[in-house]
Design a protein around this motif. Structure first.
Motif, PDB file in Angstrom:
ATOM      1  N   HIS A 156       2.292   9.626 -10.866  1.00 40.91           N
ATOM      2  CA  HIS A 156       2.145   8.934 -11.838  1.00 40.91           C
ATOM      3  C   HIS A 156       1.133  10.933 -11.950  1.00 40.91           C
ATOM      4  O   HIS A 156       0.134  10.578 -12.922  1.00 40.91           O
ATOM      5  N   GLY A 157       0.982  11.170 -11.208  1.00 41.21           N
ATOM      6  CA  GLY A 157      -0.744  12.313 -10.686  1.00 41.21           C
ATOM      7  C   GLY A 157      -2.074  11.214 -10.952  1.00 41.21           C
ATOM      8  O   GLY A 157      -2.947  11.866 -11.628  1.00 41.21           O
ATOM      9  N   ARG A 158      -2.037  10.643 -10.079  1.00 37.38           N
ATOM     10  CA  ARG A 158      -3.488   9.360 -10.322  1.00 37.38           C
ATOM     11  C   ARG A 158      -4.091   9.591  -8.936  1.00 37.38           C
ATOM     12  O   ARG A 158      -4.391   8.548  -8.324  1.00 37.38           O
ATOM     13  N   ILE A 159      -4.079  10.446  -7.615  1.00 37.97           N
ATOM     14  CA  ILE A 159      -4.085  10.350  -6.298  1.00 37.97           C
ATOM     15  C   ILE A 159      -5.905   9.506  -6.955  1.00 37.97           C
ATOM     16  O   ILE A 159      -6.556   8.889  -5.511  1.00 37.97           O
ATOM     17  N   GLN A 160      -6.525  10.633  -7.279  1.00 34.36           N
ATOM     18  CA  GLN A 160      -8.026  10.429  -7.585  1.00 34.36           C
ATOM     19  C   GLN A 160      -8.752   9.270  -8.145  1.00 34.36           C
ATOM     20  O   GLN A 160      -9.147   8.628  -7.759  1.00 34.36           O
ATOM     21  N   GLN A 161      -7.837   8.934  -8.645  1.00 33.40           N
ATOM     22  CA  GLN A 161      -8.317   7.147  -9.240  1.00 33.40           C
ATOM     23  C   GLN A 161      -7.688   6.500  -8.058  1.00 33.40           C
ATOM     24  O   GLN A 161      -7.809   4.761  -8.203  1.00 33.40           O
ATOM     25  N   THR A 162      -6.510   6.363  -7.276  1.00 35.57           N
ATOM     26  CA  THR A 162      -5.883   4.852  -6.221  1.00 35.57           C
ATOM     27  C   THR A 162      -7.207   4.327  -5.490  1.00 35.57           C
ATOM     28  O   THR A 162      -8.506   5.480  -4.995  1.00 35.57           O
TER      29      THR A 162
ATOM     30  N   ALA B 145       1.157  -1.297  -0.172  1.00 39.60           N
ATOM     31  CA  ALA B 145      -0.056   0.045   0.514  1.00 39.60           C
ATOM     32  C   ALA B 145       0.694   1.071   0.180  1.00 39.60           C
ATOM     33  O   ALA B 145       0.483   2.235  -0.666  1.00 39.60           O
ATOM     34  N   PHE B 146       1.876   1.380   0.669  1.00 44.16           N
ATOM     35  CA  PHE B 146       2.311   2.110   0.708  1.00 44.16           C
ATOM     36  C   PHE B 146       3.880   2.900  -0.480  1.00 44.16           C
ATOM     37  O   PHE B 146       2.873   4.342  -1.045  1.00 44.16           O
ATOM     38  N   PHE B 147       4.166   1.723  -1.046  1.00 46.23           N
ATOM     39  CA  PHE B 147       5.042   2.149  -2.083  1.00 46.23           C
ATOM     40  C   PHE B 147       4.227   2.187  -3.448  1.00 46.23           C
ATOM     41  O   PHE B 147       3.971   2.868  -4.528  1.00 46.23           O
ATOM     42  N   THR B 148       3.104   1.082  -2.871  1.00 41.30           N
ATOM     43  CA  THR B 148       1.386   1.716  -4.593  1.00 41.30           C
ATOM     44  C   THR B 148       1.183   2.833  -4.384  1.00 41.30           C
ATOM     45  O   THR B 148       1.186   4.070  -5.479  1.00 41.30           O
ATOM     46  N   LEU B 149       1.073   3.837  -3.270  1.00 40.25           N
ATOM     47  CA  LEU B 149       0.617   5.138  -3.180  1.00 40.25           C
ATOM     48  C   LEU B 149       1.067   6.400  -4.064  1.00 40.25           C
ATOM     49  O   LEU B 149       1.117   6.639  -4.367  1.00 40.25           O
ATOM     50  N   LEU B 150       2.582   5.690  -3.646  1.00 39.52           N
ATOM     51  CA  LEU B 150       3.753   6.922  -4.118  1.00 39.52           C
ATOM     52  C   LEU B 150       3.608   6.549  -5.264  1.00 39.52           C
ATOM     53  O   LEU B 150       4.277   7.389  -6.304  1.00 39.52           O
ATOM     54  N   ARG B 151       3.890   5.687  -6.030  1.00 39.56           N
ATOM     55  CA  ARG B 151       3.195   5.291  -7.211  1.00 39.56           C
ATOM     56  C   ARG B 151       2.472   6.333  -8.139  1.00 39.56           C
ATOM     57  O   ARG B 151       2.509   6.745  -9.018  1.00 39.56           O
ATOM     58  N   GLU B 152       1.333   6.176  -7.402  1.00 42.54           N
ATOM     59  CA  GLU B 152       0.152   6.664  -8.149  1.00 42.54           C
ATOM     60  C   GLU B 152       0.571   8.033  -7.839  1.00 42.54           C
ATOM     61  O   GLU B 152       0.572   9.225  -8.352  1.00 42.54           O
TER      62      GLU B 152
ATOM     63  N   ARG C 112      -8.648  14.242   3.154  1.00 41.33           N
ATOM     64  CA  ARG C 112      -8.961  14.240   3.133  1.00 41.33           C
ATOM     65  C   ARG C 112     -10.191  15.049   3.270  1.00 41.33           C
ATOM     66  O   ARG C 112     -10.261  15.769   3.791  1.00 41.33           O
ATOM     67  N   PHE C 113     -10.900  16.280   1.879  1.00 41.72           N
ATOM     68  CA  PHE C 113     -11.573  17.331   2.050  1.00 41.72           C
ATOM     69  C   PHE C 113     -13.177  16.754   2.597  1.00 41.72           C
ATOM     70  O   PHE C 113     -13.409  15.589   1.865  1.00 41.72           O
ATOM     71  N   PRO C 114     -13.778  18.287   2.861  1.00 42.11           N
ATOM     72  CA  PRO C 114     -15.175  17.886   3.154  1.00 42.11           C
ATOM     73  C   PRO C 114     -15.710  17.440   2.002  1.00 42.11           C
ATOM     74  O   PRO C 114     -17.233  17.005   1.359  1.00 42.11           O
ATOM     75  N   ASP C 115     -15.579  17.432   0.931  1.00 40.58           N
ATOM     76  CA  ASP C 115     -15.755  17.329  -0.760  1.00 40.58           C
ATOM     77  C   ASP C 115     -15.493  15.369  -1.002  1.00 40.58           C
ATOM     78  O   ASP C 115     -16.321  15.313  -1.827  1.00 40.58           O
ATOM     79  N   GLY C 116     -14.577  14.556  -0.283  1.00 47.35           N
ATOM     80  CA  GLY C 116     -14.558  13.998  -0.501  1.00 47.35           C
ATOM     81  C   GLY C 116     -12.782  13.866  -1.408  1.00 47.35           C
ATOM     82  O   GLY C 116     -12.437  12.352  -0.947  1.00 47.35           O
ATOM     83  N   ARG C 117     -13.125  14.340  -2.185  1.00 50.33           N
ATOM     84  CA  ARG C 117     -11.464  14.254  -2.401  1.00 50.33           C
ATOM     85  C   ARG C 117      -9.779  14.645  -1.605  1.00 50.33           C
ATOM     86  O   ARG C 117     -10.358  15.314  -0.663  1.00 50.33           O
ATOM     87  N   TRP C 118      -9.509  13.454  -2.115  1.00 55.90           N
ATOM     88  CA  TRP C 118      -7.971  13.647  -1.104  1.00 55.90           C
ATOM     89  C   TRP C 118      -6.909  14.779  -1.907  1.00 55.90           C
ATOM     90  O   TRP C 118      -6.983  15.130  -3.268  1.00 55.90           O
ATOM     91  N   ARG C 119      -6.594  15.564  -1.407  1.00 56.22           N
ATOM     92  CA  ARG C 119      -5.458  16.546  -1.941  1.00 56.22           C
ATOM     93  C   ARG C 119      -4.388  16.575  -0.957  1.00 56.22           C
ATOM     94  O   ARG C 119      -4.026  15.957   0.349  1.00 56.22           O
ATOM     95  N   VAL C 120      -2.727  17.389  -1.461  1.00 56.00           N
ATOM     96  CA  VAL C 120      -1.668  16.763  -1.212  1.00 56.00           C
ATOM     97  C   VAL C 120      -1.565  18.544   0.146  1.00 56.00           C
ATOM     98  O   VAL C 120      -1.468  19.310  -0.641  1.00 56.00           O
ATOM     99  N   VAL C 121      -1.384  18.142   0.911  1.00 52.92           N
ATOM    100  CA  VAL C 121      -1.121  19.772   2.321  1.00 52.92           C
ATOM    101  C   VAL C 121       0.095  19.898   2.569  1.00 52.92           C
ATOM    102  O   VAL C 121       0.606  20.976   3.277  1.00 52.92           O
ATOM    103  N   HIS C 122       0.881  18.883   2.206  1.00 56.10           N
ATOM    104  CA  HIS C 122       2.057  18.700   2.681  1.00 56.10           C
ATOM    105  C   HIS C 122       2.547  18.514   1.401  1.00 56.10           C
ATOM    106  O   HIS C 122       2.929  17.258   1.046  1.00 56.10           O
ATOM    107  N   GLU C 123       4.405  18.520   0.535  1.00 56.12           N
ATOM    108  CA  GLU C 123       5.171  17.847   0.281  1.00 56.12           C
ATOM    109  C   GLU C 123       6.855  18.578  -0.069  1.00 56.12           C
ATOM    110  O   GLU C 123       7.084  19.711  -0.038  1.00 56.12           O
ATOM    111  N   GLU C 124       7.651  17.961   0.674  1.00 52.61           N
ATOM    112  CA  GLU C 124       9.455  18.114   0.544  1.00 52.61           C
ATOM    113  C   GLU C 124      10.402  17.041   0.023  1.00 52.61           C
ATOM    114  O   GLU C 124       9.821  16.261   0.640  1.00 52.61           O
TER     115      GLU C 124
END
Length: 228
Positions: A52-58, A42-49, A85-97
């Motif tokens: 690729h820019g596929r958070i919303q599809q994972t 799960a860890f590496f699959t999520l990082l792979r997504e 996860r935001f109130p609209d149900g979508r996951w978003r990146v709030v920190h990235e470094e």
């Protein structure tokens, strides 16, 4: 990039926690219950997504409610990302470094400005283009090169069987499902994993204590998890 795993850490993702702070070129995880394999996949699959820019599809986040933080170190360059996860149900990146061994930290996401996809996905593998002279250009090229290298490390992740695998990847995640392996199979697995680790980092998950005991003691980790 020699592709040496140096850090694996997660918060909020299943039961994974910082259990492999300093992996080696070859790391064997004894996993009797299968939780290590599940969590690391799960860890590496999520990082792979993310790469690729596929958070919303994972589907990795389907059973997760709270924020998720992942940290991966490759050659002591650490990529860290927090998803919420935001109130609209979508996951978003709030920190990235990206924190580089050279002492440079590159924040990709401004506080209070969440993104629908990871900025890392905008750095696909490829050559770094020179942008001029001076310190700013030099730092930009370092950041670009490191980001592309990290993206390339993550985007082709897949799980492969320990008995037969393709080593033409930046990182080998091997799974051995059998507990009672014959002696010849143990020998074959050990020799194949050792040979592959001379070229790429190898992470081998197995429920077999006999297989783990056939490796050098310093290469073996026993899994600890928190919760389910």
């Amino acid at each position: 990039m020699s592709n040496r795993l140096t850090r694996i850490q997660a918060e909020g993702l299943r039961s994974l926690r910082d259990v492999v702070p300093r992996p080696r070129r070859l790391t064997v995880i004894v996993d009797p219950e299968g939780t290590a394999t599940r969590d690391l996949v799960a860890f590496f699959t999520l990082l792979r997504e993310l790469a690729h820019g596929r958070i919303q599809q994972t589907q990795v986040l389907d059973a997760v409610d709270g924020p998720v933080t992942l940290v991966l170190g490759v050659d002591d360059d650490d990529y860290s990302v927090t998803l919420r996860r935001f109130p609209d149900g979508r996951w978003r990146v709030v920190h990235e470094e990206l924190s580089l061994l050279a002492g440079i930290s590159i924040p990709f996401v401004e506080p209070g400005s969440p993104r629908d996809e990871a900025v890392l996905s905008t750095f696909p593998p490829g050559p770094t283009v020179s942008v001029g002279e001076g310190e700013a250009a030099w730092l930009g090229e370092i950041a670009d090169r490191a980001s592309r290298a990290m993206n390339g490390f993550l985007r082709d992740f897949r799980v492969q069987p320990a008995e037969s695998f393709d080593a033409d990847v930046p990182f080998l995640f091997l799974e051995e499902r059998d507990v009672d392996l014959p002696a010849i199979a143990v020998w074959d697995r050990v020799q194949a994993a050792r040979a592959a680790s001379s070229r790429v980092p190898v992470l081998l998950c197995t429920p077999s204590v006999a297989l783990a005991d056939a490796f050098d003691l310093e290469d073996v980790l026993r899994w600890e998890t928190s919760g389910g």
